[in-house]
Scaffold this motif. Sequence first.
Motif, PDB file in Angstrom:
ATOM      1  N   ASP A 164       0.836  -1.206   0.000  1.00  0.00           N
ATOM      2  CA  ASP A 164       0.000   0.000   0.000  1.00  0.00           C
ATOM      3  C   ASP A 164       0.869   1.255   0.000  1.00  0.00           C
ATOM      4  O   ASP A 164       0.582   2.230  -0.699  1.00  0.00           O
ATOM      5  CB  ASP A 164      -0.930   0.015   1.219  1.00  0.00           C
ATOM      6  CG  ASP A 164      -1.965  -1.103   1.174  1.00  0.00           C
ATOM      7  OD1 ASP A 164      -2.223  -1.665   0.083  1.00  0.00           O
ATOM      8  OD2 ASP A 164      -2.515  -1.428   2.248  1.00  0.00           O
ATOM      9  N   GLN A 183       1.126   4.219  -2.876  1.00  0.00           N
ATOM     10  CA  GLN A 183       0.980   5.627  -2.509  1.00  0.00           C
ATOM     11  C   GLN A 183       2.173   6.442  -3.002  1.00  0.00           C
ATOM     12  O   GLN A 183       1.998   7.516  -3.576  1.00  0.00           O
ATOM     13  CB  GLN A 183       0.843   5.747  -0.992  1.00  0.00           C
ATOM     14  CG  GLN A 183       0.803   7.170  -0.489  1.00  0.00           C
ATOM     15  CD  GLN A 183       0.968   7.244   1.018  1.00  0.00           C
ATOM     16  OE1 GLN A 183       0.617   6.336   1.744  1.00  0.00           O
ATOM     17  NE2 GLN A 183       1.536   8.349   1.483  1.00  0.00           N
ATOM     18  N   GLU A 186       2.141   9.501  -5.618  1.00  0.00           N
ATOM     19  CA  GLU A 186       2.615  10.829  -5.198  1.00  0.00           C
ATOM     20  C   GLU A 186       3.804  11.317  -6.019  1.00  0.00           C
ATOM     21  O   GLU A 186       3.965  12.511  -6.225  1.00  0.00           O
ATOM     22  CB  GLU A 186       3.006  10.805  -3.713  1.00  0.00           C
ATOM     23  CG  GLU A 186       1.837  10.730  -2.777  1.00  0.00           C
ATOM     24  CD  GLU A 186       2.264  10.621  -1.314  1.00  0.00           C
ATOM     25  OE1 GLU A 186       3.466  10.775  -1.011  1.00  0.00           O
ATOM     26  OE2 GLU A 186       1.389  10.380  -0.475  1.00  0.00           O
TER      27      GLU A 186
END
Length: 146
Positions: A30, A34, A38
């Motif tokens: 996860d 992310q 980003e």
Amino acid sequence: MSITSDRSRARRYAVQALYEWQVSGNAPKDIEQQFLIEHHSRKFDRPYFKELLIGISEQVEELDAEISPLSERPFKDVDIVEKAILRLGCFELKNRTDIPYRVVINEAIELTKTFGADKAYKFVNGTMDKLSEKLREVEVAARKGG
């Protein structure tokens, strides 16, 4: 200062992701997703970032067992950022023999200067030197001419 390489940038992001993993306890996959979202527009070695984050999280007990006896302070008392950097360096020494040990140590020192406490790089340098002598004994001996 030279232009940061894609691999160095991957290490930098891996330290940040490892820090998040240690603090949040979120799944490394996860956290990886992310970070990729980003930093989608930034140039870095994405496969290497993934190798570091997932590999270190899967081998954390083994890495800590290598680091702990060589640390000049109890590993449980080591700052969380320094812990992430030592784990990354240990992972590279153990698993990426294609990367010279001196490069691994230098990258760990630079990461510590960027993210660690004021003089933390001295502790990381000393610990990484001991790790390289243990994990890369032949390479270190050859470099020292012995």
